[in-house]
Design a protein around this motif. Sequence first.
Motif, short mmCIF file in Angstrom:
data_model
loop_
_atom_site.label_atom_id
_atom_site.label_comp_id
_atom_site.label_asym_id
_atom_site.label_seq_id
_atom_site.Cartn_x
_atom_site.Cartn_y
_atom_site.Cartn_z
N GLN A 1 -2.91 5.24 -2.91
CA GLN A 1 -3.91 5.98 -2.16
C GLN A 1 -3.63 7.48 -2.26
OE1 GLN A 1 -3.61 4.44 1.82
NE2 GLN A 1 -3.52 2.34 1.07
N ALA B 1 0.72 5.44 -0.01
CA ALA B 1 -0.15 6.59 0.25
C ALA B 1 0.57 7.88 -0.15
CB ALA B 1 -0.53 6.65 1.72
N LEU C 1 -7.17 4.21 -4.75
CA LEU C 1 -8.12 4.64 -3.73
C LEU C 1 -8.01 6.16 -3.67
CD1 LEU C 1 -7.28 1.90 -1.10
CD2 LEU C 1 -9.37 2.07 -2.44
N ASP C 2 -9.00 6.83 -4.23
CA ASP C 2 -8.97 8.28 -4.40
C ASP C 2 -9.74 8.96 -3.26
OD1 ASP C 2 -8.90 10.89 -5.32
OD2 ASP C 2 -9.61 10.41 -7.32
N HIS D 1 -4.51 10.83 -0.69
CA HIS D 1 -5.12 11.38 0.52
C HIS D 1 -4.96 12.90 0.56
CE1 HIS D 1 -5.75 7.55 2.58
NE2 HIS D 1 -4.54 7.18 2.19
N HIS E 1 0.83 -1.19 0.00
CA HIS E 1 0.00 0.00 0.00
C HIS E 1 0.87 1.25 0.00
CE1 HIS E 1 -3.39 -2.62 0.85
NE2 HIS E 1 -2.64 -3.19 1.77
N THR F 1 -1.98 -0.92 -3.78
CA THR F 1 -2.90 0.21 -3.80
C THR F 1 -2.07 1.48 -3.92
OG1 THR F 1 -2.94 0.56 -1.39
CG2 THR F 1 -4.64 -0.89 -2.32
N PRO G 1 -10.05 8.33 0.08
CA PRO G 1 -10.94 7.39 0.77
C PRO G 1 -11.59 7.93 2.05
CG PRO G 1 -8.64 6.77 1.05
CD PRO G 1 -8.67 7.87 0.04
N LEU H 1 -7.26 0.24 3.26
CA LEU H 1 -5.97 0.92 3.11
C LEU H 1 -4.79 0.05 3.50
CD1 LEU H 1 -6.95 4.37 4.67
CD2 LEU H 1 -7.12 3.64 2.28
#
Length: 184
Positions: free
Chosen positions: A81, A6, A31-32, A83, A4, A79, A34, A68
Amino acid sequence: MSRHIAMWSCPRSCSSVIARSFEQLPGCYLLDEPFYGPYLLKHGLNHPGRQDILDHVEPDYRRVIPKLTGELPVGPSFTFQKHIARQLLPEFEGDWLGKVEHFFLIRDLKKIIISYQRIYDEVTLHDIGIRELYNVFQKVGHLTSKTPMIVLADDLLKNPAQNLKYLCSLLNLKYSETMLHWER
């Protein structure tokens, strides 16, 4: 083992462009924002498209966090991500931050404000979330015992191919020219 990554930023920092670039990589599961749904519910904010957002995203942060850090769906290998730091409310924080690889996308504050003013009449310090970005940076550094990577948005925009290739190498991902093109 699931991987993952971020990316943390302020709004209007070109984070959507970077997220779309990474989304083009084989094996990426994007993951837009989240925490946008839980953030909107907590604050009762009347953001543009609020109801549409709440209809299409998970509104319970307790269900967001396992996505996540947990197992990936069949197919993706990691993923990515995106944020927005101000959306990470204190109750959303926790040890999950230590289970994710992080980097921070920053942009000239003047450019953020100018971009933000194209959408909203007033811009507050909270809207931009620079304090929140710094706080997340500090927390991640504390949890991981290392200084998180910082990426300058303007560098990526000036020479996307070279800088995305370099960023991919730092993240131990295979760069692809597909990162430079996607459908709107």
